[in-house]
Design an enzyme around this catalytic site. Structure first.
Site, PDB file in Angstrom:
ATOM      1  N   LYS A 261       0.933  -1.314   0.207  1.00  0.00           N
ATOM      2  CA  LYS A 261       0.036  -0.298  -0.075  1.00  0.00           C
ATOM      3  C   LYS A 261       0.939   1.292  -0.053  1.00  0.00           C
ATOM      4  O   LYS A 261       0.546   2.175  -0.620  1.00  0.00           O
ATOM      5  CB  LYS A 261      -1.007   0.074   1.153  1.00  0.00           C
ATOM      6  CG  LYS A 261      -1.800   1.154   1.248  1.00  0.00           C
ATOM      7  CD  LYS A 261      -1.463   2.345   1.825  1.00  0.00           C
ATOM      8  CE  LYS A 261      -2.713   3.439   1.920  1.00  0.00           C
ATOM      9  NZ  LYS A 261      -2.206   4.529   2.527  1.00  0.00           N
ATOM     10  N   ASP A 277      -5.193   4.900 -15.801  1.00  0.00           N
ATOM     11  CA  ASP A 277      -6.162   3.810 -15.087  1.00  0.00           C
ATOM     12  C   ASP A 277      -5.584   3.390 -13.747  1.00  0.00           C
ATOM     13  O   ASP A 277      -4.866   2.443 -13.795  1.00  0.00           O
ATOM     14  CB  ASP A 277      -6.661   2.785 -16.060  1.00  0.00           C
ATOM     15  CG  ASP A 277      -7.832   1.879 -15.802  1.00  0.00           C
ATOM     16  OD1 ASP A 277      -7.689   1.708 -14.474  1.00  0.00           O
ATOM     17  OD2 ASP A 277      -8.463   1.387 -16.639  1.00  0.00           O
ATOM     18  N   HIS A 376       3.858  11.893   9.540  1.00  0.00           N
ATOM     19  CA  HIS A 376       2.694  11.879   8.760  1.00  0.00           C
ATOM     20  C   HIS A 376       1.527  12.626   9.542  1.00  0.00           C
ATOM     21  O   HIS A 376       0.964  13.588   9.038  1.00  0.00           O
ATOM     22  CB  HIS A 376       2.362  10.330   8.769  1.00  0.00           C
ATOM     23  CG  HIS A 376       0.793  10.291   8.208  1.00  0.00           C
ATOM     24  ND1 HIS A 376       0.588  10.412   6.868  1.00  0.00           N
ATOM     25  CD2 HIS A 376      -0.363   9.855   8.724  1.00  0.00           C
ATOM     26  CE1 HIS A 376      -0.838  10.259   6.634  1.00  0.00           C
ATOM     27  NE2 HIS A 376      -1.369   9.905   7.847  1.00  0.00           N
TER      28      HIS A 376
END
Ligand SMILES: CC(C)(COP(=O)([O-])OP(=O)([O-])OC[C@H]1O[C@@H](n2cnc3c(N)ncnc32)[C@H](O)[C@@H]1OP(=O)([O-])[O-])[C@@H](O)C(=O)NCCC(=O)NCCSC(=O)C[C@@](C)(O)CC(=O)[O-]
Ligand SMILES: NC(=O)C1=CN([C@@H]2O[C@H](COP(=O)(O)OP(=O)(O)OC[C@H]3O[C@@H](n4cnc5c(N)ncnc54)[C@H](OP(=O)(O)O)[C@@H]3O)[C@@H](O)[C@H]2O)C=CC1
Length: 427
Positions: A261, A277, A376
């Protein structure tokens, strides 16, 4: 102007000034990236021609990652994502990679495959061989569907035939292997598959059913590698911990899914920014993450090189194009491609792969050292402050308090905002 990929202090500029700075640093006319301004981006008339029942346009932030050097050339990378810290992290890893020359990339030829499923073949083994005997006839029939692609140097390169047993029967599955040049290629190969299916079924002795591209684009791979200096990372222990983190991802599907991920944080953002795409690239990536033994594993590999640095590599399918799909019709995608300065789909695919590797490395480095939350969450704090109701002027002060208090939570943001407003009213 020399393209270094570096822009000092980009984060400190206004959004408008950043647009000018990236155009200047990339050596392109500012007008070429005017579509990054929502006022000049995708309009409803264009949107209405792209999909069905259009009722509006979703805005996604578009950032530009800095510091990338790919095959010796600096490049500024447009990334469309809703997630805080992704653009900063990619830029951060790209900056560290510069000490050892940045990213080196390569690709296979752009071969996409279409599958033709043939059912009801009494003798599948013989059917397979009959199809292989008719290889030249089927290739000629397929190529006749897309003379323009053949003219550009593409076209069918080979025919493969597999036998696939299933719970409902045994299928003969023919694969048209097509060099799609600068296209993503789905429409091109689907047209070919539909055109040859009846003849293929006749030769095999069955009936054709599915005629569609496979998103397991394992003949269209891109690779990137980079070396991250042990000294810049903080020494041998940090390197060892990064290797341990990568090793867990190789061996444990639970960790591999998150590790991958992280790779896709970078990849999907550039794929989206260039009008490609995202689902096709994601399907290809995750199918490639399954080892020959059938185990889901990590897409990248981190090793310690002879000098004790991290040698990082990534290889995965990268079916992206510069013609067709939304790439040509979406003005922001066109601006993104201009900023990247790519002339061939393979160049775009390789930059995207380098960004995937950088993104992955930045996250793993953070995880193997201070943890993900400091970097983050300090960037995500801006979202939390906005959610709590802070105005654009109030956001910096609220973020500073949330980060200083190490409490990046909505309830704390509401309290901080109330305090800030009360203090202002008193003074
Ligand atoms: C966030 C950083 C970069 C801070 O890292 P830092 O060391 O505090 O940053 P710095 O201020 O020293 O700056 C270093 C460079 O980072 C960039 N940078 C730094 N800050 C900014 C900013 N505000 N705006 C723009 N660029 C920024 C910038 O390029 C800068 O150099 P410069 O070019 O300026 O000379 C670092 O902590 C990091 O890389 N963290 C990783 C964050 C991450 O991976 N985020 C993704 C979301 S989490 C997730 O979904 C994936 C995950 C984690 O689950 C995947 C996995 O588990 O593997
Ligand atoms: N499973 C999947 O992933 C599927 C995806 N899609 C969608 O298909 C679209 C992509 O299909 P794609 O075939 O790329 O799009 P297009 O059919 O729009 O573009 C490909 C065509 O462009 C023409 N062309 C012009 N210049 C070049 C060049 N330099 N290199 C190659 N071709 C060139 C070719 O011939 P010509 O002009 O004669 O057409 C080629 O067939 C995407 O929107 C994707 O979302 C669709 C179905 C399934």
């Amino acid at each position: 102007m020399s393209r270094t990929g570096r822009i000092q202090g980009l984060r400190d500029l206004s959004v408008e000034a950043r647009r000018t700075a990236v155009a200047e640093a990339a050596g392109v006319d500012p007008g070429a990236v005017a579509a990054f301004d929502p006022a000049h981006g995708l309009g409803t008339v264009q949107a209405d021609h792209m999909i069905e029942n259009v009722t509006g346009i979703l805005g996604v932030p578009l950032g530009v990652a800095t510091n990338f050097v790919v095959n010796g050339a600096g490049v500024l990378v447009p990334m469309a994502t809703e997630e805080a810290s992704v653009v900063a992290a990619a830029s951060n890893a790209a900056k560290i990679a510069r000490a050892h020359g940045g990213f080196t990339t390569s690709s296979t030829e752009p071969i996409m495959q279409a599958q033709i499923q043939i059912v009801g073949v009494a003798d599948p083994e013989a059917g397979r061989v009959r199809l292989l005997e008719a290889r030249d006839e089927l290739i000629a029939l397929a190529n006749a569907q897309d003379p323009k692609l053949v003219e550009f140097g593409g076209g069918v390169r080979d025919l493969a035939v597999r036998i696939v047993p299933s719970r409902a029967g045994t299928y003969v599955v023919a694969h048209l292997q097509v060099d799609v040049r600068d296209a993503m290629g789905a429409n091109a190969v689907n047209t070919m598959a539909e055109a040859v299916a009846a003849r293929a079924a006749e030769i095999a002795g069955g009936t054709s059913l599915l005629r569609i591209l496979t998103n397991k684009a394992d003949l269209r791979l891109s690779r990137a590698r980079a070396v991250f200096d042990a000294g810049a990372l903080g020494g041998a222990e940090v390197v060892d911990n990064i290797i341990h983190a990568a090793a867990l991802a190789e061996s444990d599907p639970y960790r591999a899914a998150t590790h991958n991920k992280g790779i896709m944080n970078g990849i999907s953002a550039v794929v989206l920014a260039t009008g490609n795409d995202t689902r096709a690239v994601e399907a290809g990536a995750h199918s490639h993450a399954v080892s020959p033994a059938g185990r889901y594993t990590s897409l990248s590999r981190f090793e310690k090189d002879l000098d004790g640095n991290v040698a990082a590599t990534l290889e995965l399918p990268m079916p992206v194009g510069l013609v067709g799909g939304a790439t040509k019709v979406h003005p922001v995608a066109q601006a993104a491609i201009t900023l990247l300065g790519v002339r061939a789909a393979a160049e775009l695919a390789e930059i995207i792969t380098a960004v995937g590797l950088a993104q992955n490395f930045a996250a793993v480095r953070a995880l193997a050292t201070e943890g993900i939350q400091r970097g983050h969450m300090s960037l995500h704090a801006r979202n939390i402050a906005t959610t709590a109701g802070a105005t654009a002027e109030e956001v910096p002060a609220v973020v500073a308090r949330l980060v200083a208090d190490k409490r990046v939570h909505a309830d704390h943001a509401e309290r901080v905002l109330a305090d800030l407003r009360a203090t202002r009213t008193r003074s």
